[in-house]
Design a protein around this motif. Structure first.
Motif, PDB file in Angstrom:
ATOM      1  N   VAL A 196       0.841  -1.209  -0.232  1.00 49.03           N
ATOM      2  CA  VAL A 196      -0.125   0.151   0.091  1.00 49.03           C
ATOM      3  C   VAL A 196       0.835   1.297   0.053  1.00 49.03           C
ATOM      4  O   VAL A 196       1.985   1.244   0.588  1.00 49.03           O
ATOM      5  N   GLY A 197       0.511   2.283  -0.593  1.00 46.20           N
ATOM      6  CA  GLY A 197       1.133   3.584  -0.725  1.00 46.20           C
ATOM      7  C   GLY A 197       1.193   4.353   0.461  1.00 46.20           C
ATOM      8  O   GLY A 197       2.136   5.102   0.525  1.00 46.20           O
ATOM      9  N   GLY A 198       0.203   4.614   1.381  1.00 48.90           N
ATOM     10  CA  GLY A 198       0.384   5.384   2.529  1.00 48.90           C
ATOM     11  C   GLY A 198      -0.770   4.955   3.570  1.00 48.90           C
ATOM     12  O   GLY A 198      -1.663   4.031   3.531  1.00 48.90           O
ATOM     13  N   THR A 199      -0.675   5.580   4.726  1.00 47.76           N
ATOM     14  CA  THR A 199      -1.916   5.821   5.566  1.00 47.76           C
ATOM     15  C   THR A 199      -2.509   6.900   5.784  1.00 47.76           C
ATOM     16  O   THR A 199      -1.704   8.076   5.482  1.00 47.76           O
ATOM     17  N   LEU A 200      -3.754   7.126   6.393  1.00 48.65           N
ATOM     18  CA  LEU A 200      -4.464   8.145   6.606  1.00 48.65           C
ATOM     19  C   LEU A 200      -4.898   8.056   8.053  1.00 48.65           C
ATOM     20  O   LEU A 200      -5.297   7.225   8.715  1.00 48.65           O
ATOM     21  N   ARG A 201      -4.908   9.523   8.770  1.00 50.89           N
ATOM     22  CA  ARG A 201      -5.512   9.721  10.046  1.00 50.89           C
ATOM     23  C   ARG A 201      -6.199  10.860  10.059  1.00 50.89           C
ATOM     24  O   ARG A 201      -5.515  11.969   9.461  1.00 50.89           O
ATOM     25  N   ALA A 223     -15.906  27.216  19.664  1.00 51.70           N
ATOM     26  CA  ALA A 223     -16.356  27.723  18.507  1.00 51.70           C
ATOM     27  C   ALA A 223     -15.155  28.516  18.079  1.00 51.70           C
ATOM     28  O   ALA A 223     -15.083  28.482  16.765  1.00 51.70           O
ATOM     29  N   CYS A 224     -14.385  29.172  18.735  1.00 47.23           N
ATOM     30  CA  CYS A 224     -13.200  29.926  18.420  1.00 47.23           C
ATOM     31  C   CYS A 224     -11.853  29.309  18.648  1.00 47.23           C
ATOM     32  O   CYS A 224     -10.673  29.875  18.015  1.00 47.23           O
ATOM     33  N   ARG A 225     -11.848  28.175  19.117  1.00 49.16           N
ATOM     34  CA  ARG A 225     -10.658  27.339  19.162  1.00 49.16           C
ATOM     35  C   ARG A 225     -10.726  25.883  18.801  1.00 49.16           C
ATOM     36  O   ARG A 225     -10.913  25.006  19.444  1.00 49.16           O
ATOM     37  N   TRP A 226     -10.491  25.407  17.531  1.00 50.45           N
ATOM     38  CA  TRP A 226     -10.763  24.347  16.966  1.00 50.45           C
ATOM     39  C   TRP A 226      -9.960  23.990  15.769  1.00 50.45           C
ATOM     40  O   TRP A 226      -9.575  25.060  14.992  1.00 50.45           O
ATOM     41  N   GLY A 227      -9.654  22.905  15.331  1.00 50.49           N
ATOM     42  CA  GLY A 227      -8.945  22.563  14.218  1.00 50.49           C
ATOM     43  C   GLY A 227      -9.233  21.139  13.741  1.00 50.49           C
ATOM     44  O   GLY A 227      -9.638  20.304  14.570  1.00 50.49           O
ATOM     45  N   ALA A 228      -9.239  20.842  12.393  1.00 49.54           N
ATOM     46  CA  ALA A 228      -9.441  19.609  11.857  1.00 49.54           C
ATOM     47  C   ALA A 228      -8.251  19.458  10.569  1.00 49.54           C
ATOM     48  O   ALA A 228      -8.280  20.501  10.035  1.00 49.54           O
ATOM     49  N   GLY A 229      -7.887  18.331  10.483  1.00 42.10           N
ATOM     50  CA  GLY A 229      -7.041  17.916   9.423  1.00 42.10           C
ATOM     51  C   GLY A 229      -6.741  16.595   9.352  1.00 42.10           C
ATOM     52  O   GLY A 229      -7.648  15.591   9.546  1.00 42.10           O
ATOM     53  N   ALA A 230      -5.613  16.134   8.311  1.00 36.13           N
ATOM     54  CA  ALA A 230      -5.296  14.806   7.949  1.00 36.13           C
ATOM     55  C   ALA A 230      -3.679  14.658   8.290  1.00 36.13           C
ATOM     56  O   ALA A 230      -3.171  15.789   7.968  1.00 36.13           O
ATOM     57  N   ARG A 231      -3.289  13.513   8.727  1.00 35.89           N
ATOM     58  CA  ARG A 231      -1.944  12.889   8.639  1.00 35.89           C
ATOM     59  C   ARG A 231      -1.900  11.962   7.677  1.00 35.89           C
ATOM     60  O   ARG A 231      -2.716  10.932   7.836  1.00 35.89           O
ATOM     61  N   ILE A 232      -1.118  12.225   6.592  1.00 36.31           N
ATOM     62  CA  ILE A 232      -0.683  11.111   5.427  1.00 36.31           C
ATOM     63  C   ILE A 232       0.529  10.627   5.745  1.00 36.31           C
ATOM     64  O   ILE A 232       1.301  11.530   5.490  1.00 36.31           O
ATOM     65  N   ARG A 233       0.883   9.555   6.279  1.00 37.50           N
ATOM     66  CA  ARG A 233       2.371   8.847   6.280  1.00 37.50           C
ATOM     67  C   ARG A 233       2.271   8.293   4.903  1.00 37.50           C
ATOM     68  O   ARG A 233       1.607   7.520   4.396  1.00 37.50           O
ATOM     69  N   GLY A 234       3.716   8.164   4.598  1.00 34.94           N
ATOM     70  CA  GLY A 234       4.021   7.823   3.307  1.00 34.94           C
ATOM     71  C   GLY A 234       3.708   8.414   2.079  1.00 34.94           C
ATOM     72  O   GLY A 234       3.352   8.183   0.995  1.00 34.94           O
ATOM     73  N   ALA A 235       3.869   9.742   2.525  1.00 32.13           N
ATOM     74  CA  ALA A 235       3.485  10.828   1.347  1.00 32.13           C
ATOM     75  C   ALA A 235       4.363  12.032   1.372  1.00 32.13           C
ATOM     76  O   ALA A 235       4.900  12.425   2.220  1.00 32.13           O
ATOM     77  N   ARG A 236       4.415  12.719   0.289  1.00 31.68           N
ATOM     78  CA  ARG A 236       4.929  13.779   0.049  1.00 31.68           C
ATOM     79  C   ARG A 236       4.298  14.863  -0.637  1.00 31.68           C
ATOM     80  O   ARG A 236       3.673  14.433  -1.583  1.00 31.68           O
ATOM     81  N   PRO A 237       4.037  16.089  -0.461  1.00 33.25           N
ATOM     82  CA  PRO A 237       3.541  17.229  -1.384  1.00 33.25           C
ATOM     83  C   PRO A 237       4.042  17.035  -2.916  1.00 33.25           C
ATOM     84  O   PRO A 237       5.336  16.720  -3.049  1.00 33.25           O
ATOM     85  N   THR A 238       3.124  17.268  -3.755  1.00 36.55           N
ATOM     86  CA  THR A 238       3.571  16.941  -5.288  1.00 36.55           C
ATOM     87  C   THR A 238       4.641  18.231  -5.369  1.00 36.55           C
ATOM     88  O   THR A 238       4.471  19.382  -4.849  1.00 36.55           O
ATOM     89  N   GLY A 239       5.595  18.050  -6.167  1.00 35.95           N
ATOM     90  CA  GLY A 239       6.674  18.857  -6.395  1.00 35.95           C
ATOM     91  C   GLY A 239       7.855  18.616  -5.329  1.00 35.95           C
ATOM     92  O   GLY A 239       8.989  19.304  -5.770  1.00 35.95           O
ATOM     93  N   GLN A 240       7.846  17.817  -4.484  1.00 37.97           N
ATOM     94  CA  GLN A 240       8.818  17.363  -3.672  1.00 37.97           C
ATOM     95  C   GLN A 240       9.287  15.974  -3.862  1.00 37.97           C
ATOM     96  O   GLN A 240      10.017  15.624  -2.950  1.00 37.97           O
ATOM     97  N   GLU A 241       8.826  15.182  -4.851  1.00 34.98           N
ATOM     98  CA  GLU A 241       9.098  13.739  -5.014  1.00 34.98           C
ATOM     99  C   GLU A 241      10.306  13.592  -5.547  1.00 34.98           C
ATOM    100  O   GLU A 241      11.167  14.279  -6.277  1.00 34.98           O
TER     101      GLU A 241
END
Length: 166
Positions: A27-32, A148-166
């Motif tokens: 598999v290419g990567g993982t997601l959380r 309401a004024c202090r929250w965040g959400a996102g993703a962690r992708i292991r086994g990945a690099r942003p495009t342009g940095q490969e």
């Protein structure tokens, strides 16, 4: 009664055994999904978040939501070298009725899967995304629940690099 799995090391929720099994999976990567801030970031406490992973041809490869108790999982149907687009969409929907809520925020990142779990991409949205990021990397201890004024959400992708940095 089955044996209980030994927990991973904070701030990560995987073990060395998980990494060895991943390396043999092809598999290419993982997601959380990341959301918070909060202890362990496993219970959303008012943060509604969805992360979608799409292949370059537009096929949906994975959809994950906040509240999966920090589960990191493999991106099946991927291989090292694949390019995928990851979209995070989130909002705060807690009980802070006196504070106006932000509309849903979203962000998209295109990444190249490397299959090397040491390559990690994290990105997200929300007024406290930088705090959620710092908690995930172990640079900050969680000290309060989201508001309401202090929250965040996102993703962690292991086994990945942003495009342009490969």
């Amino acid at each position: 009664m089955g044996r209980r799995r030994k927990p991973g090391k904070y701030p990560y929720d995987y073990t060395d055994g998980d990494d060895r099994r991943f390396a043999d999976s092809g598999v290419g990567g993982t997601l959380r999904v990341l959301h918070g801030p909060g202890r362990g970031m496993g219970v959303p406490e008012g943060v509604v978040c969805q992360v979608e992973v799409r292949a370059t041809d537009g096929d949906v490869l994975d959809v994950s939501e906040a509240g999966k108790f920090g589960k990191e999982h493999r991106l099946h149907a991927t291989a090292p070298g694949d390019r995928v687009e990851v979209t995070v969409a989130a909002r705060y929907a807690g009980d802070d009725a006196a504070v106006p809520m932000l509309n849903e925020l979203s962000a998209t990142q295109e990444v190249v899967l490397t299959g090397d779990l040491d390559d990690v991409v994290r990105f997200g949205v929300g007024p406290a995304w930088e705090e959620v990021l710092a908690i995930d990397t172990g640079d900050l201890r969680p000290d309060a629940a989201p508001t309401a004024c202090r929250w965040g959400a996102g993703a962690r992708i292991r086994g990945a690099r942003p495009t342009g940095q490969e």
